[in-house]
Design an enzyme around this catalytic site. Structure first.
Site, PDB file in Angstrom:
ATOM      1  N   ASP A 190       0.864  -1.181   0.000  1.00  0.00           N
ATOM      2  CA  ASP A 190       0.000   0.000   0.000  1.00  0.00           C
ATOM      3  C   ASP A 190       0.893   1.221   0.000  1.00  0.00           C
ATOM      4  OD1 ASP A 190      -2.222  -1.511   0.225  1.00  0.00           O
ATOM      5  OD2 ASP A 190      -2.440  -1.267   2.397  1.00  0.00           O
ATOM      6  N   ASP A 226      -4.961  -3.488   4.920  1.00  0.00           N
ATOM      7  CA  ASP A 226      -5.447  -3.043   6.225  1.00  0.00           C
ATOM      8  C   ASP A 226      -6.944  -3.220   6.406  1.00  0.00           C
ATOM      9  OD1 ASP A 226      -6.144  -1.049   4.472  1.00  0.00           O
ATOM     10  OD2 ASP A 226      -4.716   0.415   5.255  1.00  0.00           O
ATOM     11  N   ASP A 269      -9.511  -6.318   2.231  1.00  0.00           N
ATOM     12  CA  ASP A 269      -8.195  -6.786   1.798  1.00  0.00           C
ATOM     13  C   ASP A 269      -7.965  -8.242   2.206  1.00  0.00           C
ATOM     14  OD1 ASP A 269      -7.414  -4.407   0.679  1.00  0.00           O
ATOM     15  OD2 ASP A 269      -6.519  -3.635   2.515  1.00  0.00           O
TER      16      ASP A 269
HETATM   17  P1  ATP Z   1      -3.374   3.001   0.081  1.00  0.00           P
HETATM   18  O1  ATP Z   1      -2.378   3.800  -0.652  1.00  0.00           O
HETATM   19  O2  ATP Z   1      -2.841   2.499   1.344  1.00  0.00           O
HETATM   20  O3  ATP Z   1      -4.119   2.035  -0.752  1.00  0.00           O
HETATM   21  P2  ATP Z   1      -5.181   5.135  -0.030  1.00  0.00           P
HETATM   22  O4  ATP Z   1      -5.473   6.040   1.115  1.00  0.00           O
HETATM   23  O5  ATP Z   1      -4.453   5.684  -1.186  1.00  0.00           O
HETATM   24  O6  ATP Z   1      -4.478   3.949   0.617  1.00  0.00           O
HETATM   25  P3  ATP Z   1      -7.885   4.473   0.075  1.00  0.00           P
HETATM   26  O7  ATP Z   1      -7.833   4.668   1.539  1.00  0.00           O
HETATM   27  O8  ATP Z   1      -8.530   3.290  -0.523  1.00  0.00           O
HETATM   28  O9  ATP Z   1      -6.479   4.487  -0.562  1.00  0.00           O
HETATM   29  O10 ATP Z   1      -8.519   5.794  -0.515  1.00  0.00           O
HETATM   30  C1  ATP Z   1      -8.785   5.880  -1.876  1.00  0.00           C
HETATM   31  C2  ATP Z   1      -9.354   7.222  -2.190  1.00  0.00           C
HETATM   32  O11 ATP Z   1     -10.579   7.417  -1.481  1.00  0.00           O
HETATM   33  C3  ATP Z   1      -8.468   8.381  -1.761  1.00  0.00           C
HETATM   34  O12 ATP Z   1      -7.555   8.711  -2.768  1.00  0.00           O
HETATM   35  C4  ATP Z   1      -9.487   9.486  -1.571  1.00  0.00           C
HETATM   36  O13 ATP Z   1      -9.811  10.078  -2.808  1.00  0.00           O
HETATM   37  C5  ATP Z   1     -10.717   8.762  -1.066  1.00  0.00           C
HETATM   38  N1  ATP Z   1     -10.769   8.792   0.395  1.00  0.00           N
HETATM   39  C6  ATP Z   1      -9.901   8.266   1.267  1.00  0.00           C
HETATM   40  N2  ATP Z   1     -10.284   8.465   2.535  1.00  0.00           N
HETATM   41  C7  ATP Z   1     -11.441   9.143   2.478  1.00  0.00           C
HETATM   42  C8  ATP Z   1     -12.356   9.651   3.459  1.00  0.00           C
HETATM   43  N3  ATP Z   1     -12.154   9.482   4.760  1.00  0.00           N
HETATM   44  N4  ATP Z   1     -13.436  10.322   3.025  1.00  0.00           N
HETATM   45  C9  ATP Z   1     -13.661  10.469   1.719  1.00  0.00           C
HETATM   46  N5  ATP Z   1     -12.863  10.013   0.771  1.00  0.00           N
HETATM   47  C10 ATP Z   1     -11.756   9.358   1.107  1.00  0.00           C
END
Ligand code: ATP
Length: 916
Positions: free
Chosen positions: A346, A650, A654
């Site tokens: 990730d 996480d 997953d």
């Molecule tokens: P990783 O890189 O570990 O996969 P990530 O944070 O890039 O994690 P996700 O957590 O799946 O991936 O988030 C994907 C997308 O969802 C983010 O790029 C953002 O646009 C949106 N997002 C993440 N957290 C939130 C939240 N709390 N509320 C609204 N949108 C969110």
């Protein structure tokens, strides 16, 4: 300790707590009436403490471990030891009491070493398992708090979210789309929907829809409930009382070696019987002479200490991994980690710090730069490098308000340091709101939240519904920009609402992302105050786009060097992120990914055929906008190409990818219980570098297993060859059976044990990963074993004959032969510590603490063996003259030099082969 209520009568209204006077009553769905104590704001801390004292911790008794006596006796569950004990009895029966006593004593010393080391290993594994204690979210005194699940008491109000492991048996009071995987309890792996309607008291466990049971996993939705049973009073507690068992310290490799050792024992015993017959009938030895000779042959040939030493090496590996923040949940992972060829990681929090700061905001007309560091709500805004007062742009304020209210996080200040409670990204939004002059808490009082669609990775958005006190209502949505753009019809600009201009926003997103920003969009829609429940239909159209924020999340300092280390170790690193592809590419380039230009997105993965995906999965290193199901497909594609894949994760979704990967790696801090359950390894610090450290330790363990084998087998080989040669040629045995016993069960075991503690070899991370099914004994090792066996044979026999030729009596010559053998072992230990690289370096010669302790112990024992008069009685030894000792030492040095030469020749041949 804790008790279950006498009658958890779900149907009759009462939800029993342990004591009848402190009970909740669920008279009808939705109307939960407090009878005497637990109020809607949860227990008070004092009451919780009182109940904890009364009911005991919410913990199942640890599985039963073997007691010290059983553990000691287990040391004798070894065929060879049993044969030796039998031999001791026989020897005593034919009147050789001294010999019998020596055999017994040696067996006891050997068992004591095994007992002590295994005890330490088991102890440290237990301590590591305890590091993975579960957490629960409770409501106490009106405040939501994370507490160790152990501290839960009956009557506690518990909040359940996706990925949580239900921490106790809970009567549900409020649920939203709750689904629970009850496989742990019922064996049924399809998640079941839960509700709050009472069910009849006598329905089977699987149908008790108003209950959430300890040990099951929340796969979807949210709920609040009251704890009705803890610890052994829970349903899982009842089962696990029957099942509790310690997982044996065994991995496929260890089992394979144990099988090999058993096979070898039986073969050697058979061979010994043949030699016995040969000696008695063809060579005229007496039966009692031959009996002792074949016993010594058996002892000489069987690597009795090997399985125990390998087990200890594994346990030490697990311990070292834990020190490097990688906690092993399933032991075979120790082996697999060493052969990992691809790590899929990730991004957020693993490769990056997950410390977000909003740096830029874009409205329908302007771009603003945001100042300040961390989560402190201090810092100004600027536009075109000039300070800017936020209230001048109502669109900016509207955006900040939406970002602050569509938010689950909280900022806390302690001694001037600001931290986030909750999602760091949401914390950054709160800090941003402060910087625009808003106070999120005041805003929340004006616009209380009525309902929420929580963030889920596959939707990539979150929405909240708010009512104000004047009869109007509003929905706020935040999430991935391209997702929100499809849901909006209008946008806010210059105080007006105009038609959405997607091109403008897409350009702005690209721009922010190319700078390495994580980009988030916010939108809103007015609604009416009769709107009480938020559904997807409410937000998927006609929203008004408010703007974008760009956040930075700096890469972890150690990520770049860990990625580089993987490259030299022949391990491919792939980033799989939910983030935008341009952001992903920018971060990958910062961290130094081999191929950061080529990015594959989730939708593109879906469009690929199986063979295409296999090819692309290997070529591409950055996967963006990927959802958990894409992770699963990627693991499968990489495995189909023969790779050994480690995958991080996480979230609850997953879990399938983690389970499918060769090594599933869950995040210890950010990860859900569901992910941890599915994973083989849990990272205590969520850090990518810790995975690489674990791989390094995995390779070290494997090397150390090899070293222990390559150390012990030639010693056994050399000794048994000496005995067989003597018998076949009708010569005097150069070493007596008892002396062999001494060397093998005391000196060899003590020296080999040091190998279990060996540190990582210098080249461990600069060679390609080994194939998972690679046999432990490669051609190279087999050659080494054969060669060293022969050298040992020559050393032992040569020195014995040399002493005889010099005119020494047999007992003295034998003492010289035994000492030669032990000295050869010591020097060979130094050689084996580096299998392929030179041992004659300063570091190599100085050894390590365990090596020095082992050598010192063996030297002292050897002096006692040679010069103490009791030993003379038991082992028929004679003092060795100083000059003869010097010759023995010279033989040892000669062995080391010869082996060094061999290493160099081999290295030369390898490089020639590589060049060709
Ligand atoms: P990783 O890189 O570990 O996969 P990530 O944070 O890039 O994690 P996700 O957590 O799946 O991936 O988030 C994907 C997308 O969802 C983010 O790029 C953002 O646009 C949106 N997002 C993440 N957290 C939130 C939240 N709390 N509320 C609204 N949108 C969110």
């Amino acid at each position: 300790m804790s008790r279950r209520s006498p009658d958890p009568a779900f149907g009759q209204g009462a939800i029993g707590l342990a004591d009848g006077d402190r009970a909740w009553h669920a008279a009808a769905p939705d109307t939960v009436v407090e009878s005497t104590v637990t109020a809607p704001e949860g227990l008070s801390q004092a009451e919780a403490a009182r109940r904890l004292a009364a009911y005991g911790p919410n913990r199942l008794p640890p599985p039963k471990t073997r007691g010290p006596v059983r553990r000691f006796l287990a040391q004798f569950e070894n065929l060879l030891i049993q044969v030796l004990l039998g031999a001791a009895v026989l020897t005593a029966a034919i009147g050789h009491f001294t010999d019998a006593a020596v055999i017994l004593a040696v067996c006891l010393v050997n068992a004591a070493i095994g007992f002590a080391q295994e005890g330490k290993a088991e102890e440290s594994l237990r301590a590591i398992r305890d590091m993975l204690s579960a957490q629960a979210t409770v409501l106490r005194e009106g405040k939501r708090a994370g507490i160790p699940a152990e501290d839960l008491v009956p009557g506690d109000l518990v909040i359940l979210e996706p990925g949580d492991k239900v921490p106790a048996d809970i009567r549900l009071l409020r649920v939203k789309n709750l689904q629970i995987d009850e496989a742990a309890l019922t064996g049924e792996s399809v998640p079941v929907a839960k509700g709050i309607e009472p069910v009849a008291a006598n329905v089977p466990l699987g149908d008790r829809a108003s209950m959430a049971y300890s040990g099951t996993l929340v796969t979807y939705g949210q709920a609040t409930g009251v704890v009705v049973a803890t610890a052994t009073a829970t349903e899982i507690g009842r089962i696990s009382r029957l099942l509790a068992q310690v997982e044996p310290l065994a991995t496929p490799l260890l089992r394979q070696i144990a099988r090999f050792a058993r096979w070898l024992t039986v073969t050697v015993l058979g061979f010994a019987a043949l030699v016995f017959a040969f000696g008695v009938f063809a060579r005229d030895y007496t039966a009692s002479e031959m009996f002792m000779a074949v016993v010594s042959l058996a002892v000489a040939a069987i690597p009795e200490g090997l399985p125990a030493i390998l087990t200890i090496a594994m346990a030490i590996g697990v311990q070292r991994m834990a020190q490097r923040h990688a906690i092993i949940r399933r032991l075979p992972a120790v082996e697999t980690l060493g052969s990992v060829s691809v790590i899929c990681s990730d991004k957020t929090g693993t490769l990056t710090k997950n410390e977000m700061t909003v740096r830029a905001a874009v409205t329908g007309e302007n771009r603003y730069e945001v100042g300040g560091v961390g989560y402190a709500p201090h810092g100004g805004l600027s536009r075109d490098q000039r300070e800017f007062l936020p209230e001048e742009d109502p669109a900016l304020i509207a955006m900040a308000q939406a970002a602050a209210l569509c938010n689950e996080a909280r900022l806390r200040e302690h001694a001037g340091v600001w931290t986030v409670e909750g999602d760091p990204m949401e914390g950054a939004l709160l800090a941003f709101a402060h910087k625009t002059g808003l106070n999120p808490e005041v805003e929340a009082r004006h616009l209380p939240r009525i309902d929420v669609i929580p963030f889920e990775a596959e939707h990539r958005l979150m929405a909240t519904l708010h009512h104000d006190h004047t009869g109007s209502a509003v929905i706020f949505v935040k999430g991935a920009p391209e997702r929100l753009l499809t849901m909006c019809a209008t946008q806010r600009a210059a105080g007006e609402t105009t038609r959405l201009d997607p091109d403008y926003w897409h350009r702005a997103v690209e721009h922010l992302a190319a700078e390495g920003h994580r980009v988030l969009a916010v939108a809103m829609r007015p609604t009416h105050s009769t709107h009480g429940e938020l559904r997807f239909d409410d937000i998927d159209h006609d929203l008004t786009f408010l703007g974008l924020v760009g956040m930075i999340d700096p890469p972890r300092e150690e990520a770049a060097s860990a990625v580089a280390e993987c490259r030299s170790a022949g391990i491919r690193v792939k980033m799989i992120t939910g983030d935008h592809h341009v952001t992903a590419r920018a971060i990958a380039a910062q961290i130094g990914f081999a191929n950061s230009r080529d990015v594959l997105t989730g939708p593109e993965i879906e469009a690929l055929s199986e063979p295409e995906l296999r090819r692309r999965a290997w070529e591409v290193d950055v996967f963006a906008r990927a959802a958990p199901e894409h992770k699963l497909r990627l693991v499968e594609a990489l495995q189909a190409e023969g790779h050994v894949v480690a995958m991080t994760g996480d979230g609850v979704n997953d879990a399938p990818a983690l389970r499918r990967a060769d090594v599933g790696v869950a995040m210890g801090v950010k990860g859900t219980e569901a992910a941890k359950e599915a994973a083989e390894t849990v990272l205590a610090d969520d850090n990518f570098a810790s995975i690489v450290a674990a791989v390094r330790e995995g390779r070290t363990v494997y090397d150390n297993l090899k070293k222990a084998i390559v150390f012990l087998l030639p010693i056994n080989g050399g000794e048994s060859l000496s005995i067989v040669a003597a018998i076949l040629l009708g010569l005097t045995l150069p070493i007596t059976p008892l002396q062999i016993l001494w060397v093998n069960m005391v000196s060899s075991v003590a020296l080999a044990l040091a190998l279990a503690f060996e540190p990582t070899e210098p080249d461990a991370m600069s060679r390609p990963p080994r194939a998972l099914r690679e046999p432990l004994l490669s051609g190279f090792l087999a050659w080494r074993i054969a060669m060293v066996s022969t050298l040992f044979l020559l050393g032992i026999f040569g020195m014995f004959e040399w002493a005889i030729v010099k005119g020494m009596e047999v007992a003295e010559a034998r003492t010289i032969a035994v000492n030669t053998l032990v000295v050869l072992e010591v020097f060979y230990l130094f050689s084996v510590r580096y299998l392929r690289t030179p041992s004659l370096t300063i570091k190599g010669v100085l050894g390590t603490r365990p090596v020095l302790i082992a050598v010192a112990t063996v030297v002292v024992l050897q002096f006692i063996f040679t010069y103490a008069s009791v030993m003379e009685r038991f082992f028929d030894t004679r003092p060795v003259a100083f000059q003869d000792g010097a010759v023995i030492l010279a033989v040892g040095i000669a062995l080391l030099v010869l082996l060094e030469l061999e290493k160099r020749v081999m290295a030369f041949l390898r490089s020639r082969r590589a060049l060709r």
